[in-house]
Design a protein around this motif. Structure first.
Motif, short mmCIF file in Angstrom:
data_model
loop_
_atom_site.label_atom_id
_atom_site.label_comp_id
_atom_site.label_asym_id
_atom_site.label_seq_id
_atom_site.Cartn_x
_atom_site.Cartn_y
_atom_site.Cartn_z
N GLY A 218 0.93 -1.26 -0.03
CA GLY A 218 0.08 0.04 0.18
C GLY A 218 0.89 1.31 0.10
O GLY A 218 0.27 2.32 0.30
N GLU A 219 2.00 1.07 -0.38
CA GLU A 219 3.00 2.38 -0.25
C GLU A 219 3.06 2.77 -1.43
O GLU A 219 3.01 2.04 -2.73
CB GLU A 219 4.40 1.82 0.06
CG GLU A 219 4.52 1.57 1.53
CD GLU A 219 4.41 2.60 2.56
OE1 GLU A 219 4.43 3.76 2.24
OE2 GLU A 219 4.46 2.21 3.87
N THR A 220 3.60 4.18 -1.82
CA THR A 220 3.76 4.46 -3.12
C THR A 220 5.39 4.36 -3.38
O THR A 220 6.34 4.79 -2.65
CB THR A 220 3.93 6.06 -3.14
OG1 THR A 220 2.23 6.68 -2.92
CG2 THR A 220 4.35 6.81 -4.43
N PRO A 221 5.64 3.33 -4.29
CA PRO A 221 6.93 2.87 -4.42
C PRO A 221 8.00 3.94 -4.47
O PRO A 221 8.91 4.03 -4.19
CB PRO A 221 6.92 1.93 -5.52
CG PRO A 221 5.44 1.63 -5.60
CD PRO A 221 4.75 2.69 -5.32
N ILE A 222 7.88 4.80 -5.71
CA ILE A 222 8.51 5.85 -5.88
C ILE A 222 7.88 7.18 -6.03
O ILE A 222 7.09 7.55 -6.98
CB ILE A 222 9.42 5.64 -7.40
CG1 ILE A 222 10.15 4.43 -7.52
CG2 ILE A 222 10.05 6.87 -7.79
CD1 ILE A 222 10.60 4.23 -8.91
N MET A 223 8.29 8.34 -5.25
CA MET A 223 7.49 9.46 -4.95
C MET A 223 8.22 10.25 -6.29
O MET A 223 9.32 10.41 -6.44
CB MET A 223 7.74 10.23 -3.86
CG MET A 223 7.30 11.57 -3.63
SD MET A 223 5.70 11.72 -4.01
CE MET A 223 5.06 10.50 -2.65
N LEU A 224 7.36 10.83 -7.06
CA LEU A 224 7.75 11.55 -8.39
C LEU A 224 6.74 12.72 -8.31
O LEU A 224 5.50 12.66 -8.22
CB LEU A 224 7.53 10.58 -9.44
CG LEU A 224 7.82 11.27 -10.95
CD1 LEU A 224 9.31 11.77 -10.91
CD2 LEU A 224 7.53 10.31 -12.13
N GLY A 225 7.42 13.77 -8.69
CA GLY A 225 6.59 15.02 -9.21
C GLY A 225 7.08 15.53 -10.61
O GLY A 225 8.35 15.85 -10.47
N ASN A 226 6.34 15.25 -11.63
CA ASN A 226 6.78 15.78 -12.92
C ASN A 226 6.23 16.65 -13.69
O ASN A 226 6.27 16.65 -15.09
CB ASN A 226 6.76 14.18 -13.57
CG ASN A 226 7.66 14.37 -14.81
OD1 ASN A 226 8.91 14.81 -14.75
ND2 ASN A 226 7.07 13.76 -15.89
N SER A 227 5.66 17.63 -12.78
CA SER A 227 4.90 18.62 -13.61
C SER A 227 5.84 19.77 -14.53
O SER A 227 5.45 20.19 -15.46
CB SER A 227 4.12 19.66 -12.82
OG SER A 227 4.67 20.25 -11.64
N ASP A 228 7.10 19.83 -13.89
CA ASP A 228 8.15 20.45 -14.58
C ASP A 228 8.85 19.60 -15.76
O ASP A 228 9.90 20.23 -16.52
CB ASP A 228 8.98 20.97 -13.71
CG ASP A 228 8.60 21.88 -12.49
OD1 ASP A 228 7.40 22.62 -12.91
OD2 ASP A 228 9.05 21.88 -11.37
N GLN A 229 8.66 18.47 -16.02
CA GLN A 229 8.94 17.60 -16.98
C GLN A 229 10.48 16.82 -16.83
O GLN A 229 10.81 15.99 -17.72
CB GLN A 229 8.71 18.15 -18.40
CG GLN A 229 7.34 18.57 -18.56
CD GLN A 229 7.16 19.01 -20.22
OE1 GLN A 229 8.05 19.49 -20.65
NE2 GLN A 229 6.19 18.85 -20.77
N TYR A 230 11.29 17.69 -15.87
CA TYR A 230 12.76 17.09 -15.89
C TYR A 230 12.86 15.81 -14.93
O TYR A 230 13.79 15.37 -15.09
CB TYR A 230 13.44 18.24 -15.63
CG TYR A 230 13.29 18.93 -13.85
CD1 TYR A 230 14.17 18.15 -12.99
CD2 TYR A 230 12.64 20.05 -13.75
CE1 TYR A 230 14.14 18.73 -11.83
CE2 TYR A 230 12.82 20.41 -12.57
CZ TYR A 230 13.25 19.79 -11.36
OH TYR A 230 13.37 20.17 -10.15
#
Length: 449
Positions: A218-230
């Protein structure tokens, strides 16, 4: 993005004191690669280290600098020491935001009152323009005299080496030097690994084996924020460096017309990104989340892993998180390089400043303020997380896997590659079409395959 293990010769810089003296010879010579620049000046080539006596002979000097405002804490330490070592020199620093710096520095370097020393930006838009116009002094003589080309650390100079026409970087004449480096890798939540019965991953294969276990819990395996695309391109580059020779990636970024992005390794890396996204390993809504928000959430305990650059470590509790490399030696880059103006009358004073920037003493200051130096011999990390990051950087430099960032290669590559990778991860385009589109954009500027 902004973000070595070698034996150093006895340094002439003693922080808090004066420089020791050594013989210096000056030989008048035309600057290599500067023939086409309208402001390119005749240069004095150094054949031995600059001495305090030689700088004293200059009389009262004002050394003008343009720097990214992020450098202010380091300059606050370095400038007083430099001025103490050379009492006849006053250092005048102008700080600019990164965006303002890269938007104005080429014009400033081409003006009648160009700063003596200034930071550029790796790639064609800034450093390429400076080289083509003959606005920056070649530094091969400086690198040779001060030992910058010795040992593993020599590889950190590659992004500031350019062919004479400014068409390709990575080899050729040296025009800049950065004292700061960055490394990419994987951050992990120590307590969550323990709860899940996982070990810290040491490879992409290790990470791939851990992801379904984290998701099943039930965990988020990889935390990612990609709104800036990089951010996703950084994860892609860590994977891509394990599917092909990193030297080929570096050459492609540098504009080598014999290279292509349309490789089996890049297709495999893009397919891996698509598979991880399809399996929910990045969680939900990652394209609507910025990297800054993502690292803040990760710091607060959301997610098991975070793949990204070493600058993200400043936001994490050093006792709760660890760091490691996914590629052999990790993937990394040097930060914005410093240049000496080809029209400067204070080249000798500027050379002494660059040498102090690259010293082991300054390297410790860089590490103490939470960044990574290119000089790692003799520096001492504070805590396990910083030591792990420093170890990854050292291994990266020794392995020659400082491939750089994809957006260095063309002015629009971040949007082309970042946007294309978002489409791949969303299942709206194929890995093959993605690599072909990236290569097509690259070929418009560089030609080749």
């Amino acid at each position: 993005m902004r973000i070595t293990s070698r034996t150093f010769p006895a340094r002439r810089v003693l922080l808090g004191g004066l420089l020791g003296v050594s013989a210096v010879a000056l030989v008048g010579c035309a600057a290599p690669g500067s023939g086409s620049g309208s402001t390119a000046a005749r240069q004095d080539e150094i054949t031995a280290e600059v001495t305090a006596d030689q700088i004293a002979d200059l009389g009262d000097v004002t050394l003008t600098l343009w720097a990214d405002q992020a450098e202010e804490p380091l300059m606050d330490l370095l400038v007083p020491v430099y001025e103490e070592a050379y009492p006849n020199v006053t250092v005048d620093v102008t700080y600019k935001s990164f965006d303002d710096l890269i938007a104005t520095v080429v014009n400033a370097a081409n003006s009648a009152d160009a700063p003596d020393l200034f930071q550029g930006n790796i790639g064609y838009a800034v450093d390429g323009a400076l080289v083509k116009a003959g606005l920056v002094r070649p530094l091969d003589d400086v690198a040779s005299v001060y030992g910058w080309e010795d040992g593993a650390g020599a590889s950190t100079l590659a992004p500031s080496r350019w062919t004479e026409d400014g068409s390709t970087f990575g080899d050729g004449t040296l025009y800049g030097m950065s004292p700061i480096s960055e490394v990419q890798g994987i951050y992990y939540n120590e307590s969550k690994l323990t709860e899940l019965g996982l070990e810290a991953p040491e490879s992409v294969e290790d990470l791939e084996a851990a992801l379904p276990i984290a998701a099943a819990a039930g965990e988020t395996p990889i935390m990612l924020g990609n709104s800036d695309q990089y951010a996703a391109t950084h994860i892609f580059s860590d994977i891509a460096a394990t599917t092909q020779d990193p030297a080929d990636i570096r050459a492609w970024i540098g504009g080598d017309p014999d290279q292509t992005f349309a490789t089996d390794g890049n297709i495999e890396a893009a397919e891996t990104m698509a598979e991880w996204a399809s399996n929910g390993y990045f969680g939900e809504g990652y394209d609507g989340l910025g990297n800054q928000d993502a690292i803040a959430r990760f710091a607060d305990g959301d997610g098991v892993f975070f793949v990204g650059g070493s600058w993200n470590g400043a936001y994490l509790d050093a006792d709760a998180f660890g760091f490691g490399a996914l590629a052999s030696g990790g993937v990394g880059a040097t930060a914005s390089p410093w240049h000496i103006s080809s029209s400067s009358d204070e080249a000798i004073a500027s050379i002494a400043f660059l040498d102090m920037l690259r010293s082991p003493e300054t390297a410790q200051w860089i590490l103490d303020e939470g960044r990574l130096p290119v000089v790692t011999d003799g520096v001492t990390a504070s805590g396990a997380l910083q030591e792990q990051t420093l170890d990854a950087l050292t291994a990266t430099i020794e392995a020659g896997t400082q491939v750089g960032y994809y957006d260095w290669t063309t002015t629009d590559m971040l949007s082309v590659m970042g946007g294309g990778l978002q489409e791949v991860m969303a299942g709206r385009t194929t890995a093959e079409d993605f690599v072909d589109a990236v290569q097509s954009a690259w070929s418009k500027e560089h030609g080749g395959a």
